[in-house]
Design an enzyme around this catalytic site. Structure first.
Site, PDB file in Angstrom:
ATOM      1  N   GLY A  70      78.389  30.092  31.881  1.00  0.00           N
ATOM      2  CA  GLY A  70      79.481  29.788  30.624  1.00  0.00           C
ATOM      3  C   GLY A  70      79.333  29.175  29.163  1.00  0.00           C
ATOM      4  O   GLY A  70      78.770  29.055  28.410  1.00  0.00           O
ATOM      5  N   CYS A  71      77.415  27.969  30.457  1.00  0.00           N
ATOM      6  CA  CYS A  71      76.644  27.398  29.322  1.00  0.00           C
ATOM      7  C   CYS A  71      75.661  28.821  28.637  1.00  0.00           C
ATOM      8  O   CYS A  71      75.617  28.655  27.550  1.00  0.00           O
ATOM      9  CB  CYS A  71      76.149  26.554  29.250  1.00  0.00           C
ATOM     10  SG  CYS A  71      77.227  24.608  30.430  1.00  0.00           S
ATOM     11  N   SER A  72      75.597  29.403  28.894  1.00  0.00           N
ATOM     12  CA  SER A  72      74.495  30.809  28.358  1.00  0.00           C
ATOM     13  C   SER A  72      75.689  31.133  27.351  1.00  0.00           C
ATOM     14  O   SER A  72      75.068  31.599  26.529  1.00  0.00           O
ATOM     15  CB  SER A  72      74.168  31.303  29.434  1.00  0.00           C
ATOM     16  OG  SER A  72      72.729  30.629  29.954  1.00  0.00           O
TER      17      SER A  72
END
Length: 178
Positions: A70-72
């Site tokens: 998700g962060c990527s």
């Protein structure tokens, strides 16, 4: 029926508070100034929020952990839209509790060198109330738009990354039109 409504409201409130995705800084609050180490395009530097605000609004988005799916994805979406943020006069800064060494690689690979990411130490995490309660040592996913005055102009706090870029971009575009 009224009792059921109250129970549902209480359950919803409990679910939100346990997710850790509730920002304490409200619109209009003074954003805490800070100085920390950051990276952009693989190069480290010292970042001070008040210095960034001299150039215009700042999108300060907190994310849980570099190189997680998700962060990527969120970082790539911010990178893909960075020209729109710049056109609206805004600077984008990603923040996490990750060590700077991890953020150096993240700034190149996932952020495509297009914006800075910086390390949120305990004082920053506390000041912005972004501690991920279910995972100590990580931040929740909260995006703040901070006006050049240092006041919070917009907040989006949600663990799902899908709306953060769209909502913060709309907020900075609306600020430019005023």
């Amino acid at each position: 029926m009224k009792r059921l409504s109250l129970l549902l409201a209480a359950a919803a409130a409990a679910a939100l508070s346990s997710s850790g995705a509730m920002a304490a800084l409200a619109v209009g609050a003074k954003a805490p100034d800070f100085t920390t180490r950051g990276a952009q395009a693989g190069k480290t530097f010292t970042l001070t929020l008040s210095h960034q605000l001299k150039r215009g609004p700042v999108v300060l988005y907190f994310f849980p952990k570099a190189f997680t799916p998700g962060c990527s994805a969120e970082a790539r979406e911010f990178a893909e839209n960075i020209d729109k943020f710049k056109a609206a006069g805004a600077t984008v800064i990603g923040m996490s509790a990750d060590p700077v060494d991890d953020l150096v690689a993240f700034s190149t690979k996932e952020c495509a060198g297009k914006f800075a990411v910086a390390s949120a130490g305990p004082a920053i995490v506390t000041g912005y109330d972004v501690a991920l309660k279910m995972r100590p040592g990580m931040t929740d996913r909260t995006s703040y738009v901070i006006a050049p005055s240092g006041r919070v102009a917009f907040v989006h706090s949600e663990m799902n990354y899908a709306e953060h870029v769209k909502t913060t971009l709309a907020a900075v575009e609306a600020m430019k039109q005023k």
